[in-house]
Design an enzyme around this catalytic site. Sequence first.
Site, PDB file in Angstrom:
ATOM      1  N   CYS A  75       0.837  -1.207   0.000  1.00 47.87           N
ATOM      2  CA  CYS A  75       0.000   0.000   0.000  1.00 47.87           C
ATOM      3  C   CYS A  75       0.871   1.255   0.000  1.00 47.87           C
ATOM      4  CB  CYS A  75      -0.898   0.030   1.232  1.00 47.87           C
ATOM      5  SG  CYS A  75      -2.300  -1.073   1.133  1.00 47.87           S
ATOM      6  N   ASP A 127     -10.844  -6.637  21.929  1.00 49.69           N
ATOM      7  CA  ASP A 127      -9.859  -6.450  22.994  1.00 49.69           C
ATOM      8  C   ASP A 127     -10.484  -5.830  24.245  1.00 49.69           C
ATOM      9  OD1 ASP A 127      -7.149  -6.368  24.118  1.00 49.69           O
ATOM     10  OD2 ASP A 127      -7.385  -4.199  23.928  1.00 49.69           O
TER      11      ASP A 127
END
Length: 166
Positions: A75, A127
Amino acid sequence: MSLTHIDSHGHASMVDVSDKPASVREARAFARVVMQPETLVQIKNNGLKKGDVLAVARIAGIQAAKKCADLIPLCHPLALSKVAVDFSLDEANSSIEITSYCKLTGQTGVEMEALTAASVAALAIYDMCKAVDMGMVIEQICLLEKMGGRRGHYQRETTGRHEVNE
């Protein structure tokens, strides 16, 4: 159709976009986190010990879009002009729908940035909540829409609600 990230020797290669004209490019992506109903109630009531789950996930998604080139090897680093991450609590399906939006004026698209934002926001939710619900599932990460560039407009056909504030 040839692969754009493979050179004439078959090696991975970053695409040269220097000859492409700059244009406005936008992308929207989606992810869903499915959880126990009690977990969703705790998120809604801001009752988890780690803090405001959606605020943390929003910032995580925004940061992830800005760091996409550090995470996805081929990218291009992009100067994003806008990143938004929004959430919809789906109590009927005990899930959180995440939508992301990225925009820039540049020579390459922002699809990977939008997908990375939605993905990392989902990971941040996991998380923040794993202490109460390790069985959460992250699913349906997908590109909803992209605008601008050589290939023009793409929009995924959906039956669900996939909106993001710009």
